[in-house]
Design a protein around this motif. Structure first.
Motif, PDB file in Angstrom:
ATOM      1  N   THR A   7     -11.363  59.588 -52.429  1.00 19.82           N
ATOM      2  CA  THR A   7     -11.727  60.592 -51.430  1.00 19.82           C
ATOM      3  C   THR A   7     -11.027  61.912 -51.719  1.00 19.82           C
ATOM      4  OG1 THR A   7     -12.057  58.877 -49.764  1.00 19.82           O
ATOM      5  CG2 THR A   7     -11.720  61.127 -48.977  1.00 19.82           C
ATOM      6  N   VAL A   8      -9.741  61.829 -52.051  1.00 20.09           N
ATOM      7  CA  VAL A   8      -8.991  63.040 -52.377  1.00 20.09           C
ATOM      8  C   VAL A   8      -9.591  63.715 -53.602  1.00 20.09           C
ATOM      9  CG1 VAL A   8      -6.763  63.928 -53.158  1.00 20.09           C
ATOM     10  CG2 VAL A   8      -6.861  62.232 -51.327  1.00 20.09           C
ATOM     11  N   ALA A   9      -9.945  62.930 -54.598  1.00 10.90           N
ATOM     12  CA  ALA A   9     -10.513  63.495 -55.819  1.00 10.90           C
ATOM     13  C   ALA A   9     -11.861  64.162 -55.535  1.00 10.90           C
ATOM     14  CB  ALA A   9     -10.678  62.404 -56.874  1.00 10.90           C
ATOM     15  N   SER A  10     -12.703  63.501 -54.762  1.00 12.66           N
ATOM     16  CA  SER A  10     -14.015  64.090 -54.466  1.00 12.66           C
ATOM     17  C   SER A  10     -13.876  65.352 -53.625  1.00 12.66           C
ATOM     18  CB  SER A  10     -14.896  63.063 -53.752  1.00 12.66           C
ATOM     19  OG  SER A  10     -14.353  62.720 -52.490  1.00 12.66           O
ATOM     20  N   THR A  11     -12.914  65.359 -52.697  1.00  9.91           N
ATOM     21  CA  THR A  11     -12.676  66.556 -51.891  1.00  9.91           C
ATOM     22  C   THR A  11     -12.204  67.712 -52.763  1.00  9.91           C
ATOM     23  OG1 THR A  11     -12.131  65.211 -49.966  1.00  9.91           O
ATOM     24  CG2 THR A  11     -11.393  67.498 -49.947  1.00  9.91           C
ATOM     25  N   PHE A  12     -11.311  67.393 -53.705  1.00  8.54           N
ATOM     26  CA  PHE A  12     -10.826  68.450 -54.594  1.00  8.54           C
ATOM     27  C   PHE A  12     -11.958  69.001 -55.457  1.00  8.54           C
ATOM     28  CE2 PHE A  12      -9.390  69.554 -58.894  1.00  8.54           C
ATOM     29  CZ  PHE A  12      -8.618  70.664 -58.591  1.00  8.54           C
ATOM     30  N   VAL A  13     -12.798  68.133 -55.997  1.00  7.94           N
ATOM     31  CA  VAL A  13     -13.906  68.589 -56.824  1.00  7.94           C
ATOM     32  C   VAL A  13     -14.856  69.463 -56.021  1.00  7.94           C
ATOM     33  CG1 VAL A  13     -15.948  67.835 -58.106  1.00  7.94           C
ATOM     34  CG2 VAL A  13     -13.768  66.657 -58.441  1.00  7.94           C
ATOM     35  N   ALA A  14     -15.081  69.104 -54.770  1.00 14.20           N
ATOM     36  CA  ALA A  14     -16.027  69.850 -53.950  1.00 14.20           C
ATOM     37  C   ALA A  14     -15.468  71.172 -53.470  1.00 14.20           C
ATOM     38  CB  ALA A  14     -16.450  68.992 -52.756  1.00 14.20           C
ATOM     39  N   ARG A  15     -14.178  71.182 -53.089  1.00 10.81           N
ATOM     40  CA  ARG A  15     -13.643  72.355 -52.409  1.00 10.81           C
ATOM     41  C   ARG A  15     -12.510  73.055 -53.144  1.00 10.81           C
ATOM     42  NH1 ARG A  15     -13.406  69.541 -46.376  1.00 10.81           N
ATOM     43  NH2 ARG A  15     -15.681  69.437 -46.077  1.00 10.81           N
ATOM     44  N   GLY A  16     -11.803  72.362 -53.997  1.00 14.77           N
ATOM     45  CA  GLY A  16     -10.675  72.991 -54.675  1.00 14.77           C
ATOM     46  C   GLY A  16     -10.972  73.423 -56.095  1.00 14.77           C
ATOM     47  N   LEU A  17     -11.719  72.603 -56.825  1.00 12.65           N
ATOM     48  CA  LEU A  17     -11.981  72.886 -58.233  1.00 12.65           C
ATOM     49  C   LEU A  17     -12.664  74.231 -58.467  1.00 12.65           C
ATOM     50  CD1 LEU A  17     -11.820  71.916 -61.142  1.00 12.65           C
ATOM     51  CD2 LEU A  17     -13.999  70.718 -60.800  1.00 12.65           C
ATOM     52  N   PRO A  18     -13.663  74.628 -57.668  1.00 11.65           N
ATOM     53  CA  PRO A  18     -14.294  75.926 -57.942  1.00 11.65           C
ATOM     54  C   PRO A  18     -13.318  77.082 -57.877  1.00 11.65           C
ATOM     55  CG  PRO A  18     -15.040  75.018 -55.838  1.00 11.65           C
ATOM     56  CD  PRO A  18     -14.341  73.922 -56.562  1.00 11.65           C
ATOM     57  N   TRP A  19     -12.356  77.034 -56.976  1.00 13.55           N
ATOM     58  CA  TRP A  19     -11.389  78.131 -56.866  1.00 13.55           C
ATOM     59  C   TRP A  19     -10.360  78.086 -57.979  1.00 13.55           C
ATOM     60  CZ3 TRP A  19     -13.394  81.565 -53.999  1.00 13.55           C
ATOM     61  CH2 TRP A  19     -14.236  81.193 -52.938  1.00 13.55           C
ATOM     62  N   VAL A  20      -9.984  76.890 -58.395  1.00 11.14           N
ATOM     63  CA  VAL A  20      -9.075  76.763 -59.541  1.00 11.14           C
ATOM     64  C   VAL A  20      -9.730  77.348 -60.796  1.00 11.14           C
ATOM     65  CG1 VAL A  20      -7.909  75.128 -61.059  1.00 11.14           C
ATOM     66  CG2 VAL A  20      -7.842  74.788 -58.586  1.00 11.14           C
ATOM     67  N   LEU A  21     -10.995  77.007 -61.004  1.00 14.29           N
ATOM     68  CA  LEU A  21     -11.698  77.519 -62.182  1.00 14.29           C
ATOM     69  C   LEU A  21     -11.863  79.037 -62.109  1.00 14.29           C
ATOM     70  CD1 LEU A  21     -14.471  74.788 -62.610  1.00 14.29           C
ATOM     71  CD2 LEU A  21     -12.388  75.087 -63.964  1.00 14.29           C
ATOM     72  N   CYS A  22     -12.212  79.554 -60.942  1.00 13.08           N
ATOM     73  CA  CYS A  22     -12.378  81.006 -60.782  1.00 13.08           C
ATOM     74  C   CYS A  22     -11.075  81.731 -61.085  1.00 13.08           C
ATOM     75  CB  CYS A  22     -12.846  81.310 -59.356  1.00 13.08           C
ATOM     76  SG  CYS A  22     -13.034  83.074 -58.989  1.00 13.08           S
ATOM     77  N   ALA A  23      -9.960  81.255 -60.507  1.00 10.90           N
ATOM     78  CA  ALA A  23      -8.671  81.890 -60.740  1.00 10.90           C
ATOM     79  C   ALA A  23      -8.255  81.769 -62.203  1.00 10.90           C
ATOM     80  CB  ALA A  23      -7.607  81.264 -59.839  1.00 10.90           C
ATOM     81  N   ALA A  24      -8.522  80.618 -62.821  1.00 12.27           N
ATOM     82  CA  ALA A  24      -8.133  80.411 -64.213  1.00 12.27           C
ATOM     83  C   ALA A  24      -8.903  81.348 -65.141  1.00 12.27           C
ATOM     84  CB  ALA A  24      -8.367  78.959 -64.611  1.00 12.27           C
ATOM     85  N   VAL A  25     -10.203  81.509 -64.903  1.00 11.10           N
ATOM     86  CA  VAL A  25     -11.010  82.373 -65.772  1.00 11.10           C
ATOM     87  C   VAL A  25     -10.591  83.834 -65.617  1.00 11.10           C
ATOM     88  CG1 VAL A  25     -13.331  83.241 -66.201  1.00 11.10           C
ATOM     89  CG2 VAL A  25     -12.964  80.803 -65.856  1.00 11.10           C
ATOM     90  N   LEU A  26     -10.422  84.288 -64.389  1.00 10.43           N
ATOM     91  CA  LEU A  26     -10.019  85.685 -64.180  1.00 10.43           C
ATOM     92  C   LEU A  26      -8.615  85.936 -64.712  1.00 10.43           C
ATOM     93  CD1 LEU A  26     -11.410  86.358 -60.579  1.00 10.43           C
ATOM     94  CD2 LEU A  26     -12.356  87.098 -62.762  1.00 10.43           C
ATOM     95  N   GLY A  27      -7.708  84.990 -64.491  1.00 14.29           N
ATOM     96  CA  GLY A  27      -6.361  85.143 -65.023  1.00 14.29           C
ATOM     97  C   GLY A  27      -6.336  85.188 -66.538  1.00 14.29           C
ATOM     98  N   SER A  28      -7.135  84.322 -67.169  1.00 15.00           N
ATOM     99  CA  SER A  28      -7.214  84.307 -68.623  1.00 15.00           C
ATOM    100  C   SER A  28      -7.796  85.622 -69.153  1.00 15.00           C
ATOM    101  CB  SER A  28      -8.055  83.117 -69.082  1.00 15.00           C
ATOM    102  OG  SER A  28      -8.248  83.129 -70.479  1.00 15.00           O
ATOM    103  N   TYR A  29      -8.808  86.131 -68.467  1.00 10.73           N
ATOM    104  CA  TYR A  29      -9.428  87.397 -68.883  1.00 10.73           C
ATOM    105  C   TYR A  29      -8.423  88.542 -68.812  1.00 10.73           C
ATOM    106  CZ  TYR A  29     -13.260  90.817 -69.245  1.00 10.73           C
ATOM    107  OH  TYR A  29     -14.111  91.831 -69.652  1.00 10.73           O
ATOM    108  N   LEU A  30      -7.614  88.559 -67.761  1.00 13.09           N
ATOM    109  CA  LEU A  30      -6.573  89.584 -67.649  1.00 13.09           C
ATOM    110  C   LEU A  30      -5.503  89.394 -68.720  1.00 13.09           C
ATOM    111  CD1 LEU A  30      -6.260  89.609 -63.768  1.00 13.09           C
ATOM    112  CD2 LEU A  30      -6.717  91.628 -65.167  1.00 13.09           C
ATOM    113  N   GLU A  31      -5.106  88.155 -68.945  1.00 17.82           N
ATOM    114  CA  GLU A  31      -4.026  87.896 -69.899  1.00 17.82           C
ATOM    115  C   GLU A  31      -4.428  88.244 -71.324  1.00 17.82           C
ATOM    116  OE1 GLU A  31      -1.576  85.895 -72.765  1.00 17.82           O
ATOM    117  OE2 GLU A  31      -3.640  85.298 -72.310  1.00 17.82           O
ATOM    118  N   VAL A  32      -5.662  87.889 -71.712  1.00 16.60           N
ATOM    119  CA  VAL A  32      -6.101  88.159 -73.071  1.00 16.60           C
ATOM    120  C   VAL A  32      -6.268  89.663 -73.312  1.00 16.60           C
ATOM    121  CG1 VAL A  32      -8.625  88.120 -72.761  1.00 16.60           C
ATOM    122  CG2 VAL A  32      -7.614  87.247 -74.877  1.00 16.60           C
TER     123      VAL A  32
END
Length: 780
Positions: free
Chosen positions: A16-41
């Protein structure tokens, strides 16, 4: 989706925790990671990224959410509290910065601990702890945002955030060399100034007071102080992305407050991120909601959208209490201190709502909420106008002044003198002038035809009875009216429209959802009708573009040619939509289902389909670069308009000045112009010492000073200019002593290409750093 299911011991299962994270947490983690990587590079230090991310979470969002819940007890989904709480945290942090600087506290680093002023009382006072840390009612917990909302809005945040990153990558971080858009070093100067005094001292002219809506710069100053990230990195890399994403999230929350559905939030987010109106006319004036090069507009978008959410709550009868009204006043003050366009338009919306509520309901209890909003705007407007709107001194009333700024229609303006009410070329109100005015009005109005379509909703009794509908209609109408009647020498009247389009994205989503709701059930059919409308709109926009006539160079100055081109485009696009409208009209009163289906298709065409066709030329390129981790020097760089080049060595010298001189140091410089010297005439809009150097100048430039006659005019401080430049060309003990006594002079920045630099200058000042044509001296 994502509801936690307890195990036998009362804890949620791993699945349940994993499915909740995939549904609600993962999209924001990916968004922050991509934008952060773009700034860092692209050169942003990972340490700065980490500190700024921690600052946003711990020093803005966390205290903001606690303040929000303390003032307005939570009956809301947690995602709405986090989003609106971020805006509240920004407003609270700015207020505290103003207080600390005004009191003359020397150690601004103490500001880093301001969240403790909020967190500790919440933890120590049981009543506050229950109020702020409660998980809310069962109904609120059940109404959490579904997983598809998180994925949809996070995707829009990625697109909008990547666009904000890319827009600023052309501006080099110190000590880099290059060019800057003219306003950015000036805003950087105000960021530094906000840490030295309140009211702000004009960074380019010692001893004068800033009369400008500087709250965005104050917010960046607080961000730098609290996070420890250098001011230039905050302004040129991190803050624009954070503000654009926050504004988008607030628009998504506003769309749900307007419509009551999560789907409207996703639609509003994507409209905000990529759509720019229906661009089918050969000459259009389509605008986007955010001006990335204007920090003040980004900040006002956040404050206004946050205020609009609270206003919707109040107008819809939710009990917000005195805490809610206090919160609204704080957000309105933040909006008024960041752009003069905010409060007048909100005031107009509240006035219209008050009048219509009294007319329709004839009950004081239905007028109380809009009247309170009207009172708040009316009380704050004169205060912001007096203290924060000096930049509006050259604003005047002139009808349809926007035409002379139109990139294509201004070609048809004939020579001639204007009048006090009309611009040159149309002042005679002859046949030709009226045709030009008609084309201009059509170019402004037609891209936003989706909003005009929503006005048809007032034919429904339920819409006429909704005070929120009158409020948004009043604010949007007032914004476009101000754009048509206000004249500004720098075309700043366009910010009225830009600001309307911020919450206009939420209104468009509300219109679309409202039309779909009235279509026949089931839900899948409603979605299909909207999708069909979007395809029809995109196809019609494509067909219009393919069939539109192309005007050659000679025809571009012909009113007849422009009129024919407009009529042809209108005939193709409107004619196609007319088939749908005809079906709606012919359906008759006995076939309401067909009418409502046609309305849903029409809404899909005007709100999504036709605008979506205009983004085919690269609106998603920045997101693609971010996903690929592309360096900006590996692709074509963004074009810098109105650019200011640095003198040789300017970046390195100013970086040294910023790092090695006291924050309150006063500097004299002989460089006042972006190009050339004062003696030969120049544009005085260089912000080297005050912006990149971050220090107060005796007299650097005068382009944006309220008493200035413009950037190309003579200095309004001729005596000070002569005494300042004499320090470099003909230094004397008396000259240096005068500058020390009057302005506290401590440093010199000499540019060998600006004025002659006397070798005798070393009798009074010691060279400390040199790069290119720049030498920094410390006055003895």
């Amino acid at each position: 989706m994502g509801q936690l299911q307890a195990t036998g011991r009362g804890a949620p299962s791993v699945a349940t925790v994993a499915s909740t994270f995939v549904a609600r947490g993962l999209p924001w983690v990916l968004c922050a990671a991509v934008l952060g990587s773009y700034l860092e590079v692209n050169g942003t230090a990972m340490s700065d990224l980490g500190r700024y991310a921690g600052y946003l979470a711990a020093a803005v969002a966390l205290p903001g959410v606690l303040i929000l819940r303390a003032l307005v007890p939570s009956r809301r989904p947690w995602v709405e509290d986090v989003v609106l709480g971020t805006a509240v945290g920004m407003a609270a942090q700015l207020a505290l910065l103003v207080l600390v600087v005004a009191l003359g506290v020397s150690q601004l680093s103490w500001l880093r601990w301001w969240p403790a002023l909020v967190v500790l009382p919440v933890l120590l006072v049981p009543r506050l702890r229950r109020r702020c840390l409660s998980t809310g009612s069962a109904a609120a917990r059940a109404a959490q945002a579904p997983g598809w909302w998180h994925w949809g809005v996070a995707g829009a945040c990625l697109v909008a955030g990547a666009g904000a990153v890319r827009a600023f990558l052309e501006s080099p971080l110190p000590p880099g060399e290059g060019v800057y858009y003219v306003d950015l070093p000036w805003h950087l100067a105000l960021v530094h100034a906000a840490t030295r005094s309140v009211p702000l001292e004009v960074p380019q002219v010692a001893g004068t007071t800033v009369e400008y809506h500087w709250f965005a710069d104050g917010d960046m100053a607080a961000a730098s102080v609290v996070s420890g990230v250098p001011e230039a990195v905050v302004l040129l890399r991190l803050w624009p992305t954070a503000v654009v994403v926050t504004g988008l999230l607030l628009v998504a929350v506003l769309a749900r407050a307007l419509s009551g559905t999560w789907a409207a939030g996703v639609v509003a987010a994507w409209i905000f991120a990529v759509l720019r109106g229906v661009q089918v006319l050969p000459a259009h004036f389509a605008q986007g909601p955010i001006v990335l090069a204007s920090p003040s507009h980004g900040y006002v978008a956040v404050m206004t959208a946050g205020a609009m959410v609270v206003i919707v709550w109040a107008l819809r009868g939710q009990r917000i209490g005195w805490g809610g009204w206090l919160l609204l006043v704080a957000l309105l003050a933040g909006a008024g201190g960041s752009k003069p366009a905010a409060l007048p338009t909100l005031l107009c919306g509240a006035a219209l709502t008050s009048a219509m509520s009294l007319l329709v309901h004839r009950r004081w209890d239905r007028v109380k909420a809009p009247a309170m909003v009207l009172l708040a705007c009316a009380a704050l407007l004169p205060l912001t106008a007096i203290f924060l709107s000096g930049s509006d001194s050259e604003t005047s009333v002139r009808l349809f002044d926007f035409i002379r700024w139109h990139p294509t229609l201004r070609d048809v303006l004939s020579a001639g003198s204007g009048s006090s009410l009309l611009p040159a070329g149309v002042a005679d109100l002859g046949v030709r002038s009226l045709q030009i005015l008609g084309l201009g009005l059509l170019a402004v109005a037609f891209p936003h035809v989706g909003l005009h379509f929503g006005a048809a909703g007032f034919a429904l009794r339920s819409v006429r009875a909704d005070p929120v509908a009158w409020f948004v209609a009043g604010t949007i109408a007032a914004s476009f009216a101000a754009f048509l009647i206000v004249s500004h020498p720098a075309f700043s009247q366009v910010y009225f429209v830009r600001l309307a389009l911020v919450h206009g994205a939420a209104v468009l989503a509300w219109i679309l959802v409202g039309a779909a709701r009235r279509a026949p059930a089931p839900q899948a059919r409603r979605v299909g009708l909207v999708a069909a409308g979007a395809l029809v709109g995109a196809a019609l926009a494509w067909l219009t573009a393919r069939l539109a006539p192309t005007l050659d160079l000679a025809e571009r100055s012909s009113v007849v040619a422009w009129r024919s081109a407009f009529l042809w485009s209108m005939m193709v696009f409107v004619g196609g939509l007319g088939l749908i409208a005809g079906a709606l009209l012919l359906a008759g009163r006995r076939q309401r289902q067909l009418q409502r289906s046609a309305a849903a298709v029409l809404a899909g065409a005007l709100v999504l389909g036709a605008p979506a066709y205009a983004v085919r030329d690269g609106a998603l390129d920045a997101a693609g670069d971010a996903l690929r981790g592309t360096r900006v020097d590996a692709v074509e760089k963004p074009r810098v308009s109105n650019e200011i080049p640095l003198p040789a060595g300017g970046g390195a010298a100013m970086h040294w000045l910023d790092l090695n001189t006291p924050r309150d140091a006063v500097v004299a410089t002989n460089r006042h112009c972006s190009r050339g010297t004062v003696a030969k005439g120049c544009v005085s809009n260089l912000y080297l010492v005050s912006g990149l150097g971050g220090r107060q100048a005796v007299l650097e430039s005068w382009a944006y000073v309220s008493v200035s006659g413009g950037p190309s005019g003579p200095s309004p401080y001729p005596e000070r200019l002569a005494a300042n430049d004499a320090l470099f060309t003909d230094p004397t003990p008396e000259g240096f002593e005068r500058m020390k006594q009057e302005h506290g002079l401590g440093w010199l920045v000499a540019d060998a290409t600006a004025t002659p630099v006397s070798p005798r200058i070393t009798e009074f000042a010691t060279p400390r750093f040199s790069a290119g044509t720049i030498t920094v001296y410390e006055v003895r």
